[in-house]
Design a protein around this motif. Structure first.
Motif, PDB file in Angstrom:
ATOM      1  N   GLY A   1     -75.344  28.110 -18.024  1.00 36.26           N
ATOM      2  CA  GLY A   1     -75.597  27.055 -19.001  1.00 36.26           C
ATOM      3  C   GLY A   1     -74.513  26.997 -20.060  1.00 36.26           C
ATOM      4  N   ARG A   2     -73.256  26.887 -19.629  1.00 39.79           N
ATOM      5  CA  ARG A   2     -72.158  26.817 -20.579  1.00 39.79           C
ATOM      6  C   ARG A   2     -72.145  25.472 -21.292  1.00 39.79           C
ATOM      7  NH1 ARG A   2     -72.637  31.818 -20.103  1.00 39.79           N
ATOM      8  NH2 ARG A   2     -71.763  32.770 -18.230  1.00 39.79           N
ATOM      9  N   THR A   3     -71.611  25.461 -22.487  1.00 44.01           N
ATOM     10  CA  THR A   3     -71.515  24.229 -23.265  1.00 44.01           C
ATOM     11  C   THR A   3     -70.762  23.161 -22.471  1.00 44.01           C
ATOM     12  OG1 THR A   3     -71.495  25.490 -25.334  1.00 44.01           O
ATOM     13  CG2 THR A   3     -70.688  23.224 -25.425  1.00 44.01           C
ATOM     14  N   HIS A   4     -71.385  21.979 -22.344  1.00 43.58           N
ATOM     15  CA  HIS A   4     -70.783  20.827 -21.651  1.00 43.58           C
ATOM     16  C   HIS A   4     -70.457  21.128 -20.186  1.00 43.58           C
ATOM     17  CE1 HIS A   4     -69.057  19.481 -25.857  1.00 43.58           C
ATOM     18  NE2 HIS A   4     -70.381  19.510 -25.811  1.00 43.58           N
ATOM     19  N   GLN A   5     -71.163  22.063 -19.559  1.00 40.96           N
ATOM     20  CA  GLN A   5     -70.763  22.554 -18.235  1.00 40.96           C
ATOM     21  C   GLN A   5     -70.607  21.451 -17.192  1.00 40.96           C
ATOM     22  OE1 GLN A   5     -72.593  26.152 -16.681  1.00 40.96           O
ATOM     23  NE2 GLN A   5     -72.711  25.282 -14.636  1.00 40.96           N
TER      24      GLN A   5
ATOM     25  N   ALA B   1     -66.000  27.666 -11.552  1.00 47.60           N
ATOM     26  CA  ALA B   1     -64.790  27.672 -12.381  1.00 47.60           C
ATOM     27  C   ALA B   1     -65.161  28.079 -13.802  1.00 47.60           C
ATOM     28  CB  ALA B   1     -64.139  26.288 -12.379  1.00 47.60           C
ATOM     29  N   PRO B   2     -64.503  29.105 -14.367  1.00 43.69           N
ATOM     30  CA  PRO B   2     -64.866  29.619 -15.697  1.00 43.69           C
ATOM     31  C   PRO B   2     -64.579  28.612 -16.806  1.00 43.69           C
ATOM     32  CG  PRO B   2     -62.837  30.635 -14.928  1.00 43.69           C
ATOM     33  CD  PRO B   2     -63.372  29.838 -13.774  1.00 43.69           C
ATOM     34  N   ILE B   3     -65.420  28.627 -17.831  1.00 46.39           N
ATOM     35  CA  ILE B   3     -65.318  27.667 -18.935  1.00 46.39           C
ATOM     36  C   ILE B   3     -65.216  28.402 -20.264  1.00 46.39           C
ATOM     37  CG2 ILE B   3     -66.588  25.906 -20.240  1.00 46.39           C
ATOM     38  CD1 ILE B   3     -67.727  24.895 -17.612  1.00 46.39           C
ATOM     39  N   SER B   4     -64.340  27.896 -21.128  1.00 46.25           N
ATOM     40  CA  SER B   4     -64.233  28.405 -22.493  1.00 46.25           C
ATOM     41  C   SER B   4     -63.745  27.271 -23.389  1.00 46.25           C
ATOM     42  CB  SER B   4     -63.279  29.599 -22.559  1.00 46.25           C
ATOM     43  OG  SER B   4     -63.305  30.187 -23.853  1.00 46.25           O
ATOM     44  N   ARG B   5     -63.551  27.587 -24.672  1.00 49.33           N
ATOM     45  CA  ARG B   5     -63.039  26.600 -25.609  1.00 49.33           C
ATOM     46  C   ARG B   5     -61.649  26.144 -25.179  1.00 49.33           C
ATOM     47  NH1 ARG B   5     -66.185  23.988 -28.876  1.00 49.33           N
ATOM     48  NH2 ARG B   5     -67.289  25.950 -29.256  1.00 49.33           N
ATOM     49  N   ASP B   6     -61.405  24.828 -25.245  1.00 51.51           N
ATOM     50  CA  ASP B   6     -60.101  24.283 -24.882  1.00 51.51           C
ATOM     51  C   ASP B   6     -59.066  24.783 -25.892  1.00 51.51           C
ATOM     52  OD1 ASP B   6     -57.822  22.633 -24.513  1.00 51.51           O
ATOM     53  OD2 ASP B   6     -59.071  21.072 -23.623  1.00 51.51           O
ATOM     54  N   PRO B   7     -58.024  25.493 -25.440  1.00 47.87           N
ATOM     55  CA  PRO B   7     -57.047  26.041 -26.379  1.00 47.87           C
ATOM     56  C   PRO B   7     -56.250  24.969 -27.122  1.00 47.87           C
ATOM     57  CG  PRO B   7     -56.292  26.318 -24.118  1.00 47.87           C
ATOM     58  CD  PRO B   7     -57.708  25.830 -24.044  1.00 47.87           C
ATOM     59  N   ARG B   8     -56.230  23.752 -26.603  1.00 46.92           N
ATOM     60  CA  ARG B   8     -55.475  22.674 -27.252  1.00 46.92           C
ATOM     61  C   ARG B   8     -56.348  21.792 -28.130  1.00 46.92           C
ATOM     62  NH1 ARG B   8     -53.162  20.464 -21.692  1.00 46.92           N
ATOM     63  NH2 ARG B   8     -55.369  20.892 -21.280  1.00 46.92           N
ATOM     64  N   GLU B   9     -57.627  21.659 -27.785  1.00 48.54           N
ATOM     65  CA  GLU B   9     -58.565  20.857 -28.572  1.00 48.54           C
ATOM     66  C   GLU B   9     -59.827  21.671 -28.782  1.00 48.54           C
ATOM     67  OE1 GLU B   9     -59.292  16.457 -28.140  1.00 48.54           O
ATOM     68  OE2 GLU B   9     -58.041  16.783 -26.371  1.00 48.54           O
ATOM     69  N   ARG B  10     -60.008  22.221 -29.979  1.00 50.61           N
ATOM     70  CA  ARG B  10     -61.090  23.166 -30.223  1.00 50.61           C
ATOM     71  C   ARG B  10     -62.467  22.519 -30.208  1.00 50.61           C
ATOM     72  NH1 ARG B  10     -59.946  27.769 -28.732  1.00 50.61           N
ATOM     73  NH2 ARG B  10     -61.514  28.707 -30.108  1.00 50.61           N
ATOM     74  N   THR B  11     -62.547  21.187 -30.256  1.00 58.17           N
ATOM     75  CA  THR B  11     -63.848  20.517 -30.186  1.00 58.17           C
ATOM     76  C   THR B  11     -64.303  20.317 -28.748  1.00 58.17           C
ATOM     77  OG1 THR B  11     -62.800  18.337 -30.259  1.00 58.17           O
ATOM     78  CG2 THR B  11     -63.449  19.324 -32.370  1.00 58.17           C
ATOM     79  N   LYS B  12     -63.446  20.672 -27.772  1.00 56.49           N
ATOM     80  CA  LYS B  12     -63.774  20.474 -26.370  1.00 56.49           C
ATOM     81  C   LYS B  12     -63.833  21.809 -25.636  1.00 56.49           C
ATOM     82  CE  LYS B  12     -61.654  17.140 -24.200  1.00 56.49           C
ATOM     83  NZ  LYS B  12     -60.590  16.280 -23.661  1.00 56.49           N
ATOM     84  N   MET B  13     -64.466  21.801 -24.479  1.00 52.68           N
ATOM     85  CA  MET B  13     -64.464  22.941 -23.577  1.00 52.68           C
ATOM     86  C   MET B  13     -63.532  22.613 -22.414  1.00 52.68           C
ATOM     87  SD  MET B  13     -66.588  24.734 -25.327  1.00 52.68           S
ATOM     88  CE  MET B  13     -66.957  26.158 -24.292  1.00 52.68           C
ATOM     89  N   ALA B  14     -63.125  23.651 -21.683  1.00 57.93           N
ATOM     90  CA  ALA B  14     -62.207  23.429 -20.568  1.00 57.93           C
ATOM     91  C   ALA B  14     -62.341  24.542 -19.545  1.00 57.93           C
ATOM     92  CB  ALA B  14     -60.760  23.359 -21.083  1.00 57.93           C
ATOM     93  N   VAL B  15     -61.903  24.271 -18.323  1.00 58.30           N
ATOM     94  CA  VAL B  15     -61.807  25.310 -17.296  1.00 58.30           C
ATOM     95  C   VAL B  15     -60.544  26.110 -17.570  1.00 58.30           C
ATOM     96  CG1 VAL B  15     -61.431  25.763 -14.850  1.00 58.30           C
ATOM     97  CG2 VAL B  15     -63.103  24.035 -15.551  1.00 58.30           C
ATOM     98  N   VAL B  16     -60.718  27.401 -17.865  1.00 58.64           N
ATOM     99  CA  VAL B  16     -59.596  28.288 -18.161  1.00 58.64           C
ATOM    100  C   VAL B  16     -59.824  29.628 -17.468  1.00 58.64           C
ATOM    101  CG1 VAL B  16     -58.916  27.236 -20.356  1.00 58.64           C
ATOM    102  CG2 VAL B  16     -60.701  28.981 -20.320  1.00 58.64           C
ATOM    103  N   ALA B  17     -58.755  30.304 -17.132  1.00 60.54           N
ATOM    104  CA  ALA B  17     -58.862  31.543 -16.363  1.00 60.54           C
ATOM    105  C   ALA B  17     -59.651  32.618 -17.085  1.00 60.54           C
ATOM    106  CB  ALA B  17     -57.464  32.062 -16.017  1.00 60.54           C
ATOM    107  N   TRP B  18     -59.572  32.640 -18.421  1.00 57.07           N
ATOM    108  CA  TRP B  18     -60.242  33.684 -19.198  1.00 57.07           C
ATOM    109  C   TRP B  18     -61.653  33.279 -19.644  1.00 57.07           C
ATOM    110  CZ3 TRP B  18     -56.060  30.798 -20.873  1.00 57.07           C
ATOM    111  CH2 TRP B  18     -56.318  29.872 -21.890  1.00 57.07           C
ATOM    112  N   GLY B  19     -62.150  32.164 -19.149  1.00 58.44           N
ATOM    113  CA  GLY B  19     -63.456  31.674 -19.580  1.00 58.44           C
ATOM    114  C   GLY B  19     -64.618  32.471 -19.014  1.00 58.44           C
ATOM    115  N   ARG B  20     -65.820  32.101 -19.457  1.00 52.85           N
ATOM    116  CA  ARG B  20     -67.037  32.736 -18.967  1.00 52.85           C
ATOM    117  C   ARG B  20     -67.436  32.098 -17.630  1.00 52.85           C
ATOM    118  NH1 ARG B  20     -71.523  32.722 -23.509  1.00 52.85           N
ATOM    119  NH2 ARG B  20     -72.399  34.302 -22.131  1.00 52.85           N
TER     120      ARG B  20
END
Length: 322
Positions: free
Chosen positions: A238-242, A194-213
């Motif tokens: 090795g994504r952040t907080h994977q 599942a791709p991971i990127s910066r959480d669009p709602r909370e920038r201090t967190k990461m999240a599973v998002v369709a446009w993530g790495r």
């Protein structure tokens, strides 16, 4: 000084099939830690980046099988990091690398709000003559979260850093973790892709998002309890907080993880997030020999497991455990 002079560091990158068609400056910036796209573009203007032996432009699209040569400037003098002696065990060291068994509560390198008490400050104290890029986090190849314990490799020379970075980028390093998660994980093993990127709602967190790495996590059940499961986890990326993000994504957040597990109660006291980087296998950056290292679960996490096992033996129901 032109980066292609004789004292420059030469880095060779091979383009994989999944990278075919990517923009050149963006690709290099993502493959080489610490390099911004603007710096990549500056190197291109100097003729310090070649594609198949030819000069290139930032917007150029790479092809599967292309061979990139990046000539990096000589190592800059280290910055004025404050040396601090901290109790961080060294479990392996030679002329090229040093491997720490990082305790929980220690940040890998200085950052806003964490200017002191980091692993880099400790490194500066025990190896004051180390001159490796980037100067503000010398020799750092990968990171562990503040409250994650375990194995962390640091390069002692610039060629070693670049060689190790290439292994991390190519996913040839084997990284295994031990974690305890909430709930009973039913399959004995599985993969979270599942791709991971910066959480669009909370920038201090990461999240599973369709446009993530891309992010891939494999898990295997080691032990099940009434309200938790002990997992052996291997990560390809090795994504952040994977691991923390992926476990929360499947409904089994890491026990003690306040950021991704919320204030979810647990049956025994937990001092921190239950996550330990226990195993690493990689090739030595100079000799090429396989280095395989493992560190046992720290005492604070062992105590949690023993309390859980005691409750299991006493057959105390989860809802009665407080």
């Amino acid at each position: 000084m032109n980066a292609r002079q004789h004292d420059a560091i030469r880095l060779v990158l091979e383009i994989s099939e999944r990278e075919h068609g990517e923009r050149l400056d963006k690709l290099i910036a993502s493959r080489v830690t610490g390099m911004s796209r603007s710096f990549v573009q500056q190197l291109m203007k100097q003729g310090a980046i070649l594609v198949n032996g030819q000069p290139c432009k930032p917007a150029q699209r790479v092809r599967f099988g292309d061979r990139l040569e990046v000539y990096l400037p000589p190592v800059e003098p280290p910055s004025d990091l404050e040396p601090e002696y901290l109790p961080i065990p060294v479990i392996y060291e030679d002329d090229e690398i040093i491997v720490f068994d990082k305790p929980p509560g220690i940040v890998t390198h200085p950052a806003p709000g964490h200017e002191h008490g980091t692993l880099v400050n400790a490194l500066k104290a025990i190896r004051p003559d180390l001159q490796v890029q980037p100067s503000h986090r010398p020799g750092i190849v990968h990171r562990l979260d503040k409250d994650t314990s375990g194995l962390l490799v640091v390069a002692k020379t610039e060629p070693a850093r670049l060689a190790l970075l290439e292994q991390w980028q190519s996913r040839s390093v084997v990284k295994r973790y031990t974690t305890l998660v909430h709930g009973v994980v039913e399959p004995d093993s599985g993969t979270i892709d599942a791709p991971i990127s910066r959480d669009p709602r909370e920038r201090t967190k990461m999240a599973v998002v369709a446009w993530g790495r891309p992010a891939i996590t494999h898990f295997r059940v080691l032990e099940r309890f009434q309200c938790a499961t002990l997992l052996d986890v291997t990560i390809e990326t090795g994504r952040t907080h994977q691991i923390r993000v992926h476990c929360a994504f499947i409904g089994h957040p890491v026990v003690g993880d306040q950021q991704y597990g919320g204030n979810r109660p647990f049956c025994v006291p937990v001092p921190r997030q239950f996550l330990h980087a226990r195993y690493l296998r990689f090739r030595h950056p100079t000799t090429g020999r396989v280095i395989e290292l493992e560190t046992p679960l720290p005492w604070d996490l062992r105590v949690v497991l023993e309390r859980l096992r005691t409750l299991e033996r006493e057959r105390v129901p989860c809802q009665a455990r407080g």
